[in-house]
Design an enzyme around this catalytic site. Structure first.
Site, PDB file in Angstrom:
ATOM      1  CB  ALA A   3      -0.925  -0.013   1.213  1.00 22.33           C
ATOM      2  CG  HIS A 127      19.171   4.880  27.454  1.00 16.72           C
ATOM      3  ND1 HIS A 127      19.342   3.609  26.983  1.00 16.72           N
ATOM      4  CD2 HIS A 127      19.209   4.803  28.813  1.00 16.72           C
ATOM      5  CE1 HIS A 127      19.495   2.786  28.002  1.00 16.72           C
ATOM      6  NE2 HIS A 127      19.407   3.481  29.131  1.00 16.72           N
TER       7      HIS A 127
END
Ligand SMILES: Cc1cc2nc3c(=O)[nH]c(=O)nc-3n(C[C@H](O)[C@H](O)[C@H](O)COP(=O)(O)OP(=O)(O)OC[C@H]3O[C@@H](n4cnc5c(N)ncnc54)[C@H](O)[C@@H]3O)c2cc1C
Length: 156
Positions: A3, A127
């Site tokens: 798609a 992080h």
């Protein structure tokens, strides 16, 4: 048969009809398999890169060594980066694991922009997050991993 490729092609077709200088010049079309764990890929595989004549550098980082994957209890899988050994340009990425359907977009951008391993490794990733795995894999390919033991690691 994807798609997102069809959507891009549709925009290019509309732009060409409107007289714009458009072309379908994408370097890579990502593919995702929505299994558990998910599978995502873009660019060349290690085998395809070698068959195309490249000498490759490969870095593979397991999710079991990634903090965010541990907190999610989703440590199955890995991120693998394939790069041209000479110029260290990223040629392909293969991913299996948590949310890799989302993680693959950074790899697509890297390949479209002609990014090198250093671009992935040195870009600061927040992080603890799953996309850190891509930077970690690039560091493995550069022989400077610090979060896993890598047999190719050379003393400096
Ligand atoms: C069940 C299913 C699930 C899918 N899931 C995903 C997925 O999760 N992710 C993904 O990336 N891809 C998925 N796909 C694939 C994706 O839907 C197709 O690759 C994409 O829609 C193709 O777009 P297209 O514009 O090329 O063709 P189409 O979307 O098929 O559009 C073609 C259009 O042309 C029309 N048409 C055909 N012949 C004529 C004619 N003679 N005259 C006028 N009009 C005509 C049709 O009616 C249709 O509207 C899935 C496909 C299916 C069937």
């Amino acid at each position: 048969m994807l798609a997102h490729k069809a959507a891009r092609e549709g925009k290019v077709a509309a732009e060409v009809i409107a007289g714009e200088p458009a072309a379908f010049d994408n370097v890579t079309v990502p593919a995702v398999v929505f299994t558990d764990p998910e599978i995502a890929l873009c660019g060349l595989s290690e085998v395809q890169a070698r068959a195309a004549g490249y000498t490759v550098k490969v870095g593979k980082f397991p999710f079991r060594a990634l903090g965010r994957a541990l907190t999610l209890n989703a440590t199955e899988g890995f991120v693998k980066v394939i790069a041209d050994a000479e110029r260290e340009v990223v040629l392909g990425v293969r991913m299996v694991g948590p949310n890799v359907s989302d993680l693959i977009s950074e790899a697509v951008l890297a390949i479209e922009m002609g990014a090198q391993l250093e671009d992935l490794a040195a870009s600061i990733h927040p992080h603890p997050t799953l996309p850190e795995a891509l930077a970690e894999a690039a560091e493995v390919a550069l022989d400077r991993a610090i979060h896993i033991y890598h047999p190719g690691l050379k003393p400096r």
